[in-house]
Design a protein around this motif. Structure first.
Motif, PDB file in Angstrom:
ATOM      1  N   ARG A  37     -14.642   1.236  -8.908  1.00 31.39           N
ATOM      2  CA  ARG A  37     -14.574   0.722  -7.540  1.00 31.39           C
ATOM      3  C   ARG A  37     -13.470   1.432  -6.748  1.00 31.39           C
ATOM      4  NH1 ARG A  37     -19.044  -2.515  -6.214  1.00 31.39           N
ATOM      5  NH2 ARG A  37     -19.443  -4.019  -7.878  1.00 31.39           N
ATOM      6  N   SER A  38     -12.314   1.628  -7.372  1.00 31.45           N
ATOM      7  CA  SER A  38     -11.198   2.286  -6.695  1.00 31.45           C
ATOM      8  C   SER A  38     -11.545   3.733  -6.371  1.00 31.45           C
ATOM      9  CB  SER A  38      -9.933   2.221  -7.553  1.00 31.45           C
ATOM     10  OG  SER A  38      -9.517   0.887  -7.730  1.00 31.45           O
TER      11      SER A  38
ATOM     12  N   ALA B 227      -8.298  -4.073   2.778  1.00 35.23           N
ATOM     13  CA  ALA B 227      -8.711  -4.776   1.560  1.00 35.23           C
ATOM     14  C   ALA B 227      -7.635  -5.759   1.110  1.00 35.23           C
ATOM     15  CB  ALA B 227      -9.011  -3.768   0.452  1.00 35.23           C
TER      16      ALA B 227
ATOM     17  N   VAL C  71      -5.164  -0.594  -6.440  1.00 39.32           N
ATOM     18  CA  VAL C  71      -5.408  -0.499  -5.003  1.00 39.32           C
ATOM     19  C   VAL C  71      -4.090  -0.490  -4.234  1.00 39.32           C
ATOM     20  CG1 VAL C  71      -6.443  -1.647  -2.998  1.00 39.32           C
ATOM     21  CG2 VAL C  71      -7.660  -1.604  -5.192  1.00 39.32           C
TER      22      VAL C  71
ATOM     23  N   ALA D   8     -12.903  -4.228  -5.486  1.00 41.87           N
ATOM     24  CA  ALA D   8     -12.012  -4.032  -6.633  1.00 41.87           C
ATOM     25  C   ALA D   8     -10.986  -5.160  -6.720  1.00 41.87           C
ATOM     26  CB  ALA D   8     -11.317  -2.677  -6.529  1.00 41.87           C
TER      27      ALA D   8
ATOM     28  N   TYR E 280     -12.344  -0.882  -2.141  1.00 42.81           N
ATOM     29  CA  TYR E 280     -11.105  -1.573  -2.472  1.00 42.81           C
ATOM     30  C   TYR E 280     -11.217  -3.089  -2.365  1.00 42.81           C
ATOM     31  CZ  TYR E 280      -9.373   3.178  -1.946  1.00 42.81           C
ATOM     32  OH  TYR E 280      -9.186   4.529  -2.079  1.00 42.81           O
ATOM     33  N   THR E 281     -11.965  -3.575  -1.425  1.00 39.76           N
ATOM     34  CA  THR E 281     -12.114  -5.024  -1.280  1.00 39.76           C
ATOM     35  C   THR E 281     -12.782  -5.618  -2.510  1.00 39.76           C
ATOM     36  OG1 THR E 281     -12.258  -4.828   1.128  1.00 39.76           O
ATOM     37  CG2 THR E 281     -13.096  -6.862   0.148  1.00 39.76           C
TER      38      THR E 281
ATOM     39  N   ARG F 243      -7.952   1.693   4.704  1.00 42.62           N
ATOM     40  CA  ARG F 243      -8.976   0.946   3.958  1.00 42.62           C
ATOM     41  C   ARG F 243      -8.325   0.095   2.868  1.00 42.62           C
ATOM     42  NH1 ARG F 243     -13.075   5.356   2.078  1.00 42.62           N
ATOM     43  NH2 ARG F 243     -14.223   3.548   1.286  1.00 42.62           N
ATOM     44  N   ARG F 244      -7.326   0.628   2.211  1.00 46.27           N
ATOM     45  CA  ARG F 244      -6.595  -0.161   1.209  1.00 46.27           C
ATOM     46  C   ARG F 244      -5.897  -1.357   1.873  1.00 46.27           C
ATOM     47  NH1 ARG F 244      -5.352   2.662  -3.813  1.00 46.27           N
ATOM     48  NH2 ARG F 244      -6.270   4.747  -3.763  1.00 46.27           N
TER      49      ARG F 244
ATOM     50  N   ASP G 230      -7.708   6.481   4.164  1.00 38.79           N
ATOM     51  CA  ASP G 230      -7.747   5.757   2.894  1.00 38.79           C
ATOM     52  C   ASP G 230      -6.667   4.679   2.863  1.00 38.79           C
ATOM     53  OD1 ASP G 230      -8.768   5.685  -0.012  1.00 38.79           O
ATOM     54  OD2 ASP G 230      -6.602   5.883  -0.273  1.00 38.79           O
TER      55      ASP G 230
ATOM     56  N   GLY H 243     -13.616   4.016  -3.421  1.00 37.08           N
ATOM     57  CA  GLY H 243     -13.052   3.483  -2.187  1.00 37.08           C
ATOM     58  C   GLY H 243     -13.500   2.078  -1.864  1.00 37.08           C
TER      59      GLY H 243
ATOM     60  N   VAL I 265       0.835  -1.204   0.000  1.00 36.43           N
ATOM     61  CA  VAL I 265       0.000   0.000   0.000  1.00 36.43           C
ATOM     62  C   VAL I 265       0.870   1.255   0.000  1.00 36.43           C
ATOM     63  CG1 VAL I 265      -1.823   1.245   1.215  1.00 36.43           C
ATOM     64  CG2 VAL I 265      -1.826  -1.250   1.196  1.00 36.43           C
TER      65      VAL I 265
END
Length: 691
Positions: A627-628, A566, A681, A636, A633-634, A562-563, A559, A631, A549
């Motif tokens: 999707r990205s 995911a 992501v 995506a 991310y999961t 969250r990435r 953010d 947000g 990430v």
């Protein structure tokens, strides 16, 4: 080999209470590791201590180290003997180093030819020989906060040493530590049993100190005795004791024979804020406050004496007499500060320096107010409340109460703001600006508090970094590591999204110093990234996932989190391993190419596998982007995993580096498009394929 309990005790004058446990554990660890390194069989090592001693008891310690098998290679045979077959100096020296005659050496074939060799058994050294070295090494390694000398001795320690005890079973081990020759004598309580206590056996140590010595040398037993007695005395006073773990540890390090006693103070002092009463009783007096079943403080406390007095009421009266002026001062400060008012106190901030090169507290308050205003929207906070809180934020630093109790900064601001009729959200923000106060502590719970806390921390970070005073090693006088971690936790755990880089740039730009802003901001972002890496490491998140990430950079901590979450979900997918391995291969192929690739030409895709991969990449591109951007991310990454079969087939059936230049470049362009999607992501090529 006979085994027995080993005792080593260092008797001193009263040791620093906050260092006692650490010193005792270090002594036990040092002796235990010394025995292990020497090859002495042993059982469990137990750290014991009291204000006047450090000790370690080790169970089942052997009388000597185990015998060791020794094998050594010497010089080549060709150089070990001369032409007449007589040993050379090389052979004689090797034999001498082994402690044997040359006749006892043997020859051995090695990959470097024949060499002299020695094989034998070295008898283990006796414990009586080893312990002086082990004890001296353990004593040298103790984490002494500040050393001192005493008398005419050149030796140093944290406090003067008066006796040393060293027993293995019933036998004294002869050694000298801190100019004290070890024996079998210890000493009891300074007042109840000042006479020497002879120990027939190391196993008698704990019990003989308890009776007749009036010393509870086991820190856990002493802690439980204090806890039980404090609870009992609080119950007799009509409530329950507030037992802070740090205070409990400190009290236990101050007493050898704890005796808890309950005292009282006048009801009029209950008009003080709860935190003031607790700080006075705990911080100044080391008393345990008492509250009722409703959580309200009672005019009572529990103190722990280090003596079993024949007249306990006189001891209680003395403690009551000592605490009364402390509480009277606090009540005076409370009334004086309330009369002045927080807003009036804020006018004096211009006369108080925040930092020599960064201006006054008033100037800092102005910078924080502006920065907090920028963050109010992200925190969903009322802008007017944030602005008012920022104006009053540092005013309580000028109160008499905070001057006496610095740990109550912010807390007293909340009380004084409410007394002055300020809105509740403003008052609460004044206290929350300092949260989290410690690692793992709570973050601000209110929107205004979060905006103010972020702004205050970011302004401090920007100012100190602009002065080039970033933390180094263990030194962090401005608590910048804690501040940066607080910024990250408020964003991540509070669900607050904001642009870290832009906010830091604004904070740096408002500092009253001239700097290379881009360089300072880059250093600050790196500093926050290091804190974030440690934050996730403590939560068991691997470095690979973090770096995947982090390859995107760090801007919005929320953010980023969250990435990362995911990615953790993605790594559990069965297709993740295949796709991560494939992406590593793609990155290796593309490593020398420019980031901007030519578009794929569909007519140049000649193999079915490359056409299928291109179709999947084209089909998924819009959704992955959407999707990205949202947000999600999961989801995506879940859709990205669908590329796995097509990627596998591509590498099985297609030669990327084809001889035809156009076909080769087109295939590289296809891989570049795939690479872009695999990094939408996070850079999944950085993830471990074994996951």
């Amino acid at each position: 080999m006979t085994a027995a309990t080993l005792l080593l005790e260092i008797g001193t004058e009263e040791l620093p209470p906050k260092a006692l446990d650490r010193l005792a554990r270090a002594l036990a660890d040092g002796v235990a590791s010394g025995l292990d390194e020497a090859g002495v069989d042993r059982g469990k090592a137990r750290a014991l201590s009291s204000p006047r001693r450090l000790a370690v008891l080790v169970e089942a310690v052997a009388e000597a180290a185990a015998d060791r098998r020794i094998e050594r290679l010497g010089p080549p045979v060709a150089s070990a003997y001369d032409a007449d077959g007589n040993p050379t100096k090389a052979a004689e020296g090797f034999a001498r180093s082994c402690g044997v005659d040359i006749a006892e050496l043997e020859t051995r074939d090695t990959d470097k030819g024949e060499r002299l060799a020695y094989a034998g058994t070295e008898a283990g050294r006796a414990l009586s020989e080893l312990l002086p070295e082990i004890a001296a090494g353990a004593a040298r390694a103790l984490p002494v906060p500040k050393r001192m000398r005493w008398g005419d001795s050149e030796t140093t320690f944290v406090r003067p040493v008066h006796w040393v005890t060293a027993l293995h079973g019933d036998r004294v081990i002869e050694l000298t530590l801190f100019d004290c020759r070890a024996g079998r004598v210890t000493r009891g309580h300074r007042f109840h049993h000042p006479e020497p206590i002879e120990l027939p056996n190391a196993d008698d140590y704990i019990e003989r100190l308890r009776n007749p010595g009036y010393v509870l040398v086991d820190p856990e037993a002493r802690r439980e005795a204090v806890r039980e007695q404090v609870a009992a005395r609080a119950g007799e006073a009509g409530g329950r004791a507030l037992v802070d773990d740090d205070l409990l540890a400190e009290v236990c390090a101050l007493v050898e024979w704890p005796v808890a006693l309950a005292g009282r103070f006048e009801d009029r002092f209950l008009a003080l804020p709860r935190e003031v009463l607790i700080s006075t009783l705990e911080g100044h007096q080391r008393y345990f406050p008492v509250e009722d079943d409703n959580g309200s403080l009672l005019p009572a406390f529990v103190t722990v004496a280090n003596i079993e007095s024949r007249e306990p009421q006189r001891v209680i009266a003395g403690n009551e007499r000592v605490v009364r002026p402390r509480l009277a001062d606090a009540l005076f400060f409370w009334e004086q500060d309330r009369r002045q008012g927080l807003a009036k106190l804020a006018d004096g901030l211009a006369r108080v320096t925040f930092q020599r090169d960064l201006g006054s507290l008033a100037a800092k308050s102005e910078r924080v107010a502006e920065l907090a205003g920028r963050l109010a929207g992200a925190a969903s906070a009322d802008a007017d409340a944030v602005a008012r809180a920022a104006t009053l934020a540092k005013a309580d630093l000028l109160t008499e109460m905070v001057g006496e109790f610095p740990e109550l900064q912010g807390t007293m601001g909340r009380y004084y703001a409410l007394e002055a009729g300020e809105p509740e959200n403003v008052a609460i923000a004044l206290e929350e600006q300092y949260l989290p106060r410690a690692a793992g502590g709570p973050i601000p719970a209110t929107p205004a508090g979060r905006a103010l806390a972020l702004a205050d921390k970011l302004d401090t970070l920007a100012g100190i970094f602009a002065l080039g005073k970033r933390p180094s090693g263990e030194k962090d006088p401005f608590a910048l590591r804690r501040a940066a971690l607080g910024v990250l936790r408020i964003s991540i755990e509070g669900g607050l999204s904001f642009g870290l880089r832009d906010t830091l740039a604004h904070a740096v730009a408002t500092q009253p110093v001239t700097v290379d802003a881009d360089t300072v901001v880059a250093e600050l972002v790196d500093f926050h990234r290091d804190r974030l890496r440690a934050y996730y490491a403590e939560r068991g998140i691997g470095a690979e996932a973090f770096e995947a990430v982090a390859a995107h950079g760090l801007d919005d901590p929320r953010d980023f989190d969250r990435r990362l979450q995911a990615i953790r979900t993605f790594m559990a997918e069965s297709a993740a391993r295949t796709l991560c391995a494939a992406h590593k291969r793609v990155r290796n192929i593309l490593k020398d190419r420019a980031d901007e690739a030519a578009p794929v030409v569909p007519d140049l895709l000649v193999e079915p596998a490359e056409r299928a991969l291109h179709a999947d990449v084209e089909r998924l591109a819009p959704e992955l982007q959407a999707r990205s951007d949202a947000g999600e991310y999961t989801e995506a990454l879940r859709r990205l995993a669908e590329l796995g079969p097509a990627v596998d087939a591509f590498f099985d059936d297609v030669l990327v580096m084809a001889e035809d230049d156009k076909i080769r470049e087109n295939r590289l362009a296809l891989l570049a498009a795939l690479d872009t999607q695999c990094r939408a992501v996070a850079d999944i090529s950085r993830l471990p394929v074994e996951s």
